[in-house]
Design a protein around this motif. Structure first.
Motif: not given
Lengths: 608, 301, 192
Positions: B64-65, B68-69, B71-73, B105, B108, B112
């Motif tokens: 999940d993290f 989020i990372m 889409l956020g990046g 990012v 990555l 991940m």
């Protein structure tokens, strides 16, 4: 007020005490080492920033010290890495064969480091360099292999000989061993020869392209807690020598018009580029996590060489910042691998998997370190790579540019491999019982994580200090305000803004995620297997030959350098056995022949 | 500052809406090419919202993290993107390298998360994606080096303004070889057909996406649309002279995306090592020749 | 006559809000059905015309997908043997909810031409719930398309609730599966 001489003596004395203490009890000796390094770091950090250290000499006859911003920058980074690593000692010391000498040599090499960067005399510089090399040479074989030390020592020796030769050349021309006066007094052909000799020393120490063979062997086989020191700190000695050659000597070789760069410097930049490409390709291929990181150190050494050879303040600032960023990133990554190797007993990636489920903090430390290593914002590595890119583009160096870009994209590949193979993927059954690293090992991990982020978000303070160094060596400082860095080509970077925007993006994504329906948790083994039932984690874990299609493209070429050095070693061996055949023989006739030849030579020597 | 940030989020949202609609329109165009009706033009929206409404599975926190990372990046990167030469959220900070590296990012994060699912196909897909990236980025960045050197600026709006100045051509005309390289690299970036090795649905079960369903897949779809928006806009600003107003931007954007899509649909798929060999043969050579001609000889049309 | 006083809007209960959202979701779900095709029989030959220019499935928003995680429909065509049923159940349980099953041809209904074989499963809906049957041996492409439209209609009328039935009557389904297959999760056949 701290005195450099006293610090060195203190370290040497503490080394002896730690030897005795470790003899008595390994843990007490290790904690003593932590306190000694902490004391040295605090006294350097407390007085060094403002150049307030005492340089007077009372007890060591013949030694002189002076301080400079440049030397301090190096010494504080290296001492910091030493301090961070010393926290690992209590957990590793019992695995070594010669425990007491480990702590002893560790502190003694730190003494050598401090001396090397604070001296103002070439002979002392050489002495302290040798101190570092000899102590570390005995530290390395406590790891996995003895041959590693031989290889390390062989290449270091080549570098040392070149350095000593260069020092004598300087002395013969200028008549002084003083570093500043000696470098300033060089001229003509001698300066070119010294330039080359110093560069050989720098390349050997930095592990740059033709002299890189020792790097993976030594880093990969060194004791786990010592690898961060080797990669994060000790190779930076090479960068220090490279500054002497590329910036302080900077001989007037023929200038290439379109590039506005002397030929010698351009060649160094190209060799730096080759280091980058070679290191990247070899790192992609490597299966041992520590060797992979060692090759990445080689590629980063290439970046530092490229930056220093461009001869302007911007590039120099980028190189110096890269030294800091890489020291932090590489120390963080090696320490994470060390923490994993402590519980698994291996550093081979194909034997590990799914460590994240048991060691999440170590995973985060590694993640942040590699983000910095790959030059991705918001970490320190991005700032330095950005500055170096701007400088390379500003000079219009196409071929160096290819290398620099290749290394930067290639680093995504090799840093991702341990992430995927070692930390992610299926959780292997044999590692289901392991635990997170103990709290004392997590302290330095957290500090390094924080610094990796700090260097990427607020670089202004550090760049201000770097500007002092730039002024010291005589370049134009770069313009830095609290929030923005200005590079060449009118480009402005605002690292704080990037981090803020990234944070906002993650926040938005997090809100979207949390608002939607909760997911159902399933096991890792419950994955899509085209409806086959696979019950063995190893079969669902993709680690071996991770980049196989890419590796196939250069697998024939990849061992050229190793073959070259093997052939060279064979030739040296042949020469040795030939000499042995001539001199070391029981045959009486050969001995007589030599005696006669020598007598003849002696008799004729008068006549000639 | 708050206003700028809001504007940035607005640009990211605009990019998402624009690219999602355009992707739907393009699906229709491809349908017509193949003598089909094709879906509705808003089909992509329906797909994404459907995915967001489903109940998915998760393989642990990193799964999940990572999403989020990712889409956020990508949202963060899109916030820096200028739409026209004067309409952007953070004036003077639209540096080219921010886009290349901040996008990483997101990549990555996705890599991940995919590897965190524990599926070997996901790891193979990530491996192929990274290898493809290594292939197309180097020739592309060499062309960009030439452009930055010529325009003497690495800010996207400055580069666009340089092309709009009287007497200067668009870089796709001024640097013809570089333009071809850039189109090829753009196809690699977008994962269009000859270079879509890392998705390969029939071969490795859609690569990194293999374990995603429901909201995670929906978020990755949003991420993908914004990524395409960033990459195509980069091309518009760097090679097509940017845009002085929003309509010109829309036209150029639509033309570039449709053009690339049309080429892609008459191609087969390369193997992964063919992708690497392809990009390191002609495109790299062309990029270097172009750079030498433009920088050292100064021959720019 | 309306009161001039401010009257607060009647508060919707949590269940009602959920239902409204579900209806919104249903609109998206029925217009974007992604299939995972599980084809072991001859009916699979009807799918290419359904997808390509003759009937163009994509105009309904449908399309093939690579893995069960991404798919909404499990399309079962052809006969089911004891070996393949295990895999079908495994695949069905990996799909994200809501999930639908479309059975194509007569084999999943009654075993088709192999109904008397010792290794063939005759009735699929004893093991997993089926939402739409498309009968015929083999059904022509119009009926396949018609089946999909039926499913969309069922989703609209909220009668496509097979996945809920699987939860509610899970014990019954599991028992049927166990009776026919022994254990549903079998051991690794290739690597032992």
């Amino acid at each position: 007020m701290a005195n450099i001489e006293l610090l060195i003596l203190f370290l040497a004395g503490s080394a002896l005490i730690s030897y005795v203490l470790t003899r008595f009890n390994a843990n007490i000796g290790s904690f003593f080492t932590i306190f000694v390094t902490m004391f040295v770091f605090v006294s350097l950090a407390g007085f060094g920033f403002a150049m307030n250290l005492d340089t007077t000499v009372n007890y060591l006859p013949g030694f002189t010290f002076s301080q400079s911003y440049l030397g301090f920058y190096f010494v504080i980074i290296i001492t910091f890495v030493y301090l961070m690593v010393s926290f690992f000692h209590p957990y590793f010391i019992n695995k070594f064969k010669y425990r007491s000498s480990y702590n002893f040599l560790f502190l003694l090499s730190l003494a050598g480091i401090i001396g090397a960067f604070y001296t103002n005399n070439f002979l002392q510089l050489f002495f302290f360099f040798e101190l570092v090399i000899w102590t570390t040479m005995f530290l390395i074989p406590q790891g996995k292999s003895r041959e590693a030390a031989v290889s390390y020592f062989g290449f270091s020796l080549a570098g040392s000989v070149a350095l000593l030769l260069g020092i004598f050349m300087i002395f013969s021309q200028t008549g002084t061993f003083d570093i500043n006066a000696g470098l300033a007094g060089l001229s003509g052909t001698t300066s070119v020869i010294v330039f080359i000799l110093f560069l050989i020393a720098a390349f050997a120490k930095l592990g740059a392209f033709p002299l890189h063979i020792w790097l993976p062997i030594a880093h990969g086989n060194a004791p786990h807690p010592f690898s961060p020191v080797l990669s994060g700190a000790l190779v930076k000695l090479g960068a220090f020598i490279a500054i002497f050659a590329l910036i302080k000597i900077a001989p007037n070789t023929q200038t290439i018009g379109v590039l506005d760069l002397p030929l010698g410097h351009y060649m160094v930049a190209l060799l730096g580029g080759l280091s980058i490409i070679f290191g990247t390709l070899m790192a992609i291929k490597e299966d041992d996590a520590k060797k992979l990181l060692a090759y990445s150190s080689m590629s980063h050494g290439g970046y530092i060489l490229v930056a220093f050879s461009l001869m302007n303040g911007l590039a120099f600032a980028g190189g110096l910042y890269h030294i800091l960023a890489h020291a932090l990133a590489s120390a963080g990554a090696f320490m994470a691998i060390a923490a994993v190797a402590r519980v698994t007993g291996t550093t081979k990636m194909k034997e590990m998997g799914g460590m994240i489920h048991k060691m999440p903090i170590t995973y985060l430390a590694y993640l942040i370190a590699i983000i910095s290593m790959a030059g991705i914002p918001p970490m320190g590595g991005f700032i330095s790579k950005w500055i170096i890119f701007q400088a390379v583009i500003d000079k219009g160096l196409i071929f160096v540019g290819i290398a620099v870009f290749f290394g930067s994209i290639g680093s995504f590949l090799y840093v991702f491999r341990p992430l995927a193979a070692l930390f992610l993927g299926q959780e292997l059954t044999e590692y289901k019982h392991v635990k997170e690293a103990p709290i004392l090992m997590l302290i330095p991990t957290f500090i390094i994580m924080g610094l990796n982020i700090y260097t990427g978000v607020f670089p202004a303070k550090i760049l201000d200090f770097i500007n002092k160094i730039i002024v010291e060596v005589g370049y134009v400082p770069i313009s830095v305000s609290t929030y923005a860095i200005t590079g060449a080509n009118d480009s402005i970077l605002n690292p704080g803004l990037i981090s803020l925007v990234f944070g906002i993006g993650v926040l938005i994504a997090f809100i979207i995620f949390i608002l939607l329906k909760k997911s159902r948790k399933v096991e890792l083994m419950d994955t899509y297997t085209a409806a086959n039932f696979v019950h063995d984690e190893h079969l669902l874990h993709y680690t071996t030959d991770f980049y196989a299609p890419l590796e196939r493209l250069y697998e024939k070429q990849s061992n050229w350098m190793t073959l070259f050095y093997q052939a060279l070693a064979q030739k040296v061996k042949d020469l040795g056995s030939f000499c042995k055949y001539l001199f070391m023989s029981n045959h009486i006739g050969r001995t007589l022949l030599w005696i006669m030849l020598i007598i003849i030579a002696l008799l004729w020597g008068e006549a000639l | 500052m708050i206003l700028n940030l809001l504007l940035g989020v607005g640009i990211a949202l605009f990019g998402f809406v624009l690219q999602t609609s355009l992707a739907g329109v393009n699906r229709k165009i491809i349908g017509r090419l193949q003598k089909r009706h094709g879906p509705k033009w808003y089909q992509e929206f329906i797909d994404i919202f459907k995915l967001l409404s489903k109940r998915s599975v998760t393989h642990g926190w990193i799964f999940d993290f990572g999403v989020i990372m990712a889409l956020g990046g990508i949202i963060g990167t899109a916030m820096f993107m200028p739409l026209t030469t004067s309409f952007l959220a953070f004036e003077t900070f639209d540096n080219f390298f921010i886009f290349v590296y901040l996008i990483a990012v997101g990549m990555l994060g996705m890599a991940m998360s995919a590897s965190g699912s524990g599926n070997p196909w996901a790891s193979i897909g990530v491996m192929r994606a990274l290898t493809t990236m290594l292939a197309y980025e180097v020739p592309f960045l060499v062309v960009i080096l030439t452009i930055i050197k010529l325009a003497d600026s690495s800010s996207l709006t400055q580069i666009a303004l340089y092309q709009q100045m009287a007497g200067n051509n668009w870089f796709i005309i001024a640097l013809p070889l570089g333009g071809i390289v850039a189109v090829l690299a753009l196809m690699g970036m977008l994962g269009k057909k000859p270079f879509e090795t890392y998705i390969a649905p029939a071969e490795i079960a859609s690569g990194p996406m293999v374990e995603y369903g429901g909201k995670q897949l929906g978020m990755l779809f949003i991420m993908h649309e914004i990524t395409v928006f960033i990459e195509v806009s980069l091309f518009v600003h760097l090679f097509l002279g940017g845009a002085s107003n929003i309509f010109i931007f829309l036209i150029k954007y639509a033309v570039v995306y449709t053009f690339v899509n049309l080429i892609s649909n008459v191609n087969g798929r390369f193997k992964i090592d063919q992708v690497v060999l392809f990009f390191y043969k002609w495109p790299l050579l062309m990029a270097v020749v172009q750079a030498i001609i433009a920088i050292y000889f100064g021959w720019v049309i | 006559m309306k009161s001039t006083k401010f009257t607060p809007a009647s508060k919707l209960s949590k269940a009602e809000i959920d239902r409204k959202w579900w209806e919104v979701g249903d609109f998206f779900r029925r217009n974007s059905l992604w299939m995972l095709m599980y084809c072991t029989g001859c009916c699979a030959i009807e799918l290419p015309p359904a997808m390509t220019s003759a009937y163009d499935m994509e105009r309904l928003g449908m399309g093939p997908m690579a893995t069960p995680r991404q798919a909404d429909i499990l399309l079962v065509s052809g006969y089911l043997s004891l070996k393949t049923l295990r895999r079908l159940i495994y695949t069905y349980e990996q799909m994200s909810e809501p999930r639908y099953v479309v059975a194509l041809g007569s084999c999943p209904i009654n075993g088709g031409i192999y109904h008397d074989s010792h290794a063939v499963i005759n009735k699929l809906d004893q093991y997993i719930p089926v939402d739409v049957y498309v009968a015929g041996c083999m059904p022509n492409t119009e009926s396949v398309m018609n089946g999909f439209v039926d499913l969309m209609d069922q989703i609209k009328r909220k009668t496509a609730v097979g996945w809920k039935k699987y939860h509610e009557n899970n014990a019954w389904y599991k028992e049927n599966q166990k009776t026919s297959l022994g254990e549903v999760v079998v051991h690794d056949e290739f690597h032992e």
